[in-house]
Design a protein around this motif. Structure first.
Motif, short mmCIF file in Angstrom:
data_model
loop_
_atom_site.label_atom_id
_atom_site.label_comp_id
_atom_site.label_asym_id
_atom_site.label_seq_id
_atom_site.Cartn_x
_atom_site.Cartn_y
_atom_site.Cartn_z
N LEU A 158 -8.22 -17.30 -25.84
CA LEU A 158 -7.98 -18.70 -25.47
C LEU A 158 -9.24 -19.40 -24.95
N SER A 159 -10.38 -18.68 -24.98
CA SER A 159 -11.63 -19.21 -24.40
C SER A 159 -11.41 -19.68 -22.96
N LYS A 160 -10.76 -18.84 -22.18
CA LYS A 160 -10.52 -19.15 -20.76
C LYS A 160 -11.03 -17.98 -19.92
N PRO A 161 -12.35 -17.90 -19.70
CA PRO A 161 -12.89 -16.75 -18.97
C PRO A 161 -12.30 -16.59 -17.57
N GLU A 162 -11.78 -17.70 -17.00
CA GLU A 162 -11.27 -17.64 -15.62
C GLU A 162 -10.03 -16.74 -15.50
N LEU A 163 -9.35 -16.45 -16.62
CA LEU A 163 -8.15 -15.60 -16.55
C LEU A 163 -8.47 -14.23 -15.96
N ARG A 164 -9.69 -13.75 -16.24
CA ARG A 164 -10.06 -12.41 -15.76
C ARG A 164 -10.03 -12.33 -14.23
N THR A 165 -10.38 -13.42 -13.58
CA THR A 165 -10.51 -13.36 -12.12
C THR A 165 -9.38 -14.09 -11.38
N GLU A 166 -8.76 -15.08 -12.05
CA GLU A 166 -7.79 -15.92 -11.34
C GLU A 166 -6.36 -15.40 -11.38
N VAL A 167 -6.05 -14.53 -12.36
CA VAL A 167 -4.67 -14.04 -12.49
C VAL A 167 -4.55 -12.69 -11.77
N ASP A 168 -3.61 -12.62 -10.85
CA ASP A 168 -3.46 -11.38 -10.07
C ASP A 168 -2.73 -10.30 -10.87
N ILE A 169 -2.96 -9.06 -10.47
CA ILE A 169 -2.34 -7.91 -11.12
C ILE A 169 -1.46 -7.20 -10.10
N ILE A 170 -0.23 -6.90 -10.51
CA ILE A 170 0.70 -6.15 -9.66
C ILE A 170 1.04 -4.84 -10.37
N VAL A 171 0.85 -3.72 -9.70
CA VAL A 171 1.20 -2.43 -10.31
C VAL A 171 2.64 -2.11 -9.93
N ALA A 172 3.50 -1.98 -10.97
CA ALA A 172 4.92 -1.68 -10.74
C ALA A 172 5.41 -0.82 -11.89
N ASP A 173 6.33 0.08 -11.58
CA ASP A 173 6.81 1.05 -12.58
C ASP A 173 8.33 1.08 -12.53
N VAL A 174 8.94 1.06 -13.73
CA VAL A 174 10.41 1.11 -13.82
C VAL A 174 10.97 2.33 -13.09
N GLY A 175 10.23 3.43 -13.08
CA GLY A 175 10.69 4.65 -12.44
C GLY A 175 10.52 4.67 -10.93
N GLU A 176 9.92 3.61 -10.37
CA GLU A 176 9.70 3.57 -8.92
C GLU A 176 10.34 2.31 -8.33
N PRO A 177 11.59 2.43 -7.88
CA PRO A 177 12.33 1.24 -7.40
C PRO A 177 11.60 0.45 -6.32
N ASP A 178 10.87 1.15 -5.44
CA ASP A 178 10.17 0.43 -4.36
C ASP A 178 9.11 -0.50 -4.93
N SER A 179 8.43 -0.04 -5.98
CA SER A 179 7.38 -0.88 -6.58
C SER A 179 8.01 -2.10 -7.26
N LEU A 180 9.20 -1.91 -7.87
CA LEU A 180 9.90 -3.05 -8.49
C LEU A 180 10.34 -4.05 -7.44
N ALA A 181 10.87 -3.53 -6.32
CA ALA A 181 11.32 -4.42 -5.24
C ALA A 181 10.15 -5.23 -4.69
N ALA A 182 9.02 -4.56 -4.49
CA ALA A 182 7.83 -5.26 -3.97
C ALA A 182 7.38 -6.34 -4.94
N MET A 183 7.44 -6.04 -6.24
CA MET A 183 7.06 -7.04 -7.26
C MET A 183 8.02 -8.24 -7.21
N CYS A 184 9.32 -7.96 -7.21
CA CYS A 184 10.32 -9.04 -7.30
C CYS A 184 10.28 -9.96 -6.09
N LYS A 185 9.90 -9.43 -4.93
CA LYS A 185 9.82 -10.27 -3.72
C LYS A 185 8.73 -11.32 -3.83
N GLN A 186 7.77 -11.11 -4.75
CA GLN A 186 6.61 -12.01 -4.82
C GLN A 186 6.78 -13.14 -5.83
#
Length: 425
Positions: free
Chosen positions: A66-94
């Motif tokens: 998309l020629s949008k270099p800012e995506l690399r730094t401006e979009v946050d990353i959340i690590v969450a796994d279907v097999g780990e309910p706590d990680s899903l809960a933490a993701m959904c709260k945000q």
């Protein structure tokens, strides 16, 4: 575009879960395109999934595409796994809304729905598996209602064009629309086309489990929907369609069940008479029919056995004559592809008790390549509709079809602006 409202102080309007999957990567690009539609900084979003390196790579690819270099730094990353309910809960709260791109949903979908409902995030998926969609309604509808959460299934190519297409046809009809048949045709460009094998896997497990779907439906205890006007005729398993000038078969996807659920909701909540619906797909000429019959017979035989399913999953290209592949289509193939849904409706200008229908309507829903161009558009515009039009949604939270959730919104106008055209012929 109106400024996006968040109902809470959550850091993100949208979280794309499964962003590094085959479809997820295109949803990321579509959100990135859409986020610039409002005033600067209106849409706050993040990507989520199991692997941080893979998510970083997807943002890099989107930045380049998309020629949008800012995506690399401006979009946050959340690590969450279907097999780990706590990680899903933490993701959904945000997030206000989670766009769930992790399929087959029958294996990976429910933990995400559960986490969304429990933690107050709306949930949108692009599932084409009736068994999953209907079991979520059975198991989570009352809890979602209590929490004020909207869980809207099948917001991709299955089944927005069909479900919203029926509603559009009804709204454009002068009188009382009583029955609609839809005919889907898809065309590929000079490069040909294919579908990623995730869809193939969903079909394999769906057919293997069809008995469970029947028993699930009995649990709802629904009475048959009333038939208004004359009863729609079911077509045969293979016929020549004058409507699309090619051979056609009944459509095997989720559309008929999704449309029926929407019509039931509109009857129960708004006292609107249900529209009968038949769904068909064009398959082309005689050569295609021979291939399809051969592939269909092999599929129906192998899908009955565990070893057969394993073979079907291992060699999708062989068993589908190259239609489903592990790589999915190339970008060039996507650029050349398109779809068209033709809707043929009939009804009454006066009282439906008077004999045969006396009026007809023909509408069209058409758009770009269905799986990875149109599906991200329909999914993202569904999310934008929830964010921007809370007052046009059903009064209560719950598990909904697109037609039930969006019948009173401007979703169709939004899709028209994004290259999926609804029109009356």
């Amino acid at each position: 575009m109106a400024k996006v409202e968040t109902s809470t102080s959550r850091p993100y309007h949208i979280i794309i879960f499964g962003a590094s999957g085959f479809t997820g990567q295109f949803v990321v690009e579509e959100v990135a395109r859409t986020s610039s539609e409002g005033p600067k900084g209106t849409l706050k979003w993040a990507v989520a999934g199991r692997s941080r390196p893979k998510l970083e790579k997807v943002l890099e690819q989107a930045a380049a595409a998309l020629s949008k270099p800012e995506l690399r730094t401006e979009v946050d990353i959340i690590v969450a796994d279907v097999g780990e309910p706590d990680s899903l809960a933490a993701m959904c709260k945000q997030g206000v809304i989670v766009l769930n791109c992790v399929g087959p949903y029958r294996f990976w979908g429910e933990p995400v729905v559960k986490a969304c409902v429990e933690n107050g995030a709306h949930h949108i998926d692009i599932c084409g598996e009736p068994q999953f969609l209907e079991s979520m309604q059975l198991n989570y509808n009352s809890q979602a209602d209590e929490k004020g959460v909207y869980v809207v299934g099948s917001c991709g190519f299955d089944s927005i064009p069909a479900d919203m297409g029926v509603i559009f046809t009804r709204d454009q009809f002068k009188g009382k629309l009583t029955a609609v048949e839809s005919f889907l045709t898809a065309s590929s460009g000079p490069e040909g086309g294919s579908i990623h094998d995730g869809t193939w896997q969903s079909a394999i497990y769906g057919f293997a489990d069809s008995g469970k779907l029947r028993s699930l439906r009995r649990k709802f205890g629904y009475k048959p929907l009333p038939v208004v006007g004359s009863k729609i005729k079911r077509r045969s398993a293979l016929f020549y369609s004058d409507e699309v000038q090619q051979y056609a078969v009944p459509f095997m996807g989720a559309d008929p069940s999704v449309v029926k659920r929407s019509q039931r909701f509109l009857l129960e909540e708004h006292q609107e008479d249900p529209v009968q619906y038949g769904a068909y797909a064009g398959v082309g000429g005689v050569g295609n029919i021979i291939k399809m019959l051969f592939a269909g017979m092999m599929f129906m035989f192998f899908v009955k056995f565990n070893w057969g399913r394993n073979l079907l999953i291992k060699f999708p290209e062989f068993f589908s004559f190259g239609f489903f592949t592990k790589q999915g289509p190339t970008r060039k193939q996507m650029e050349g592809a398109s779809f068209q849904f033709a809707f043929y409706g009939e009804g009454y200008t006066e009282d439906p008790s008077q004999g045969r229908p006396n009026a007809k309507i023909r509408t069209l829903v058409q758009g770009p390549e269905a799986g990875y161009v149109a599906t991200p558009i329909t999914m993202v515009q569904s999310a934008m509709t929830i964010l921007n039009e809370p007052n046009a949604l059903p009064k209560k939270g719950g598990v909904y079809t697109p037609g039930a959730a969006f019948a009173k919104t401007t979703l169709i106008n939004r899709l028209n602006k994004h290259g999926i055209q609804f029109s009356v012929i």
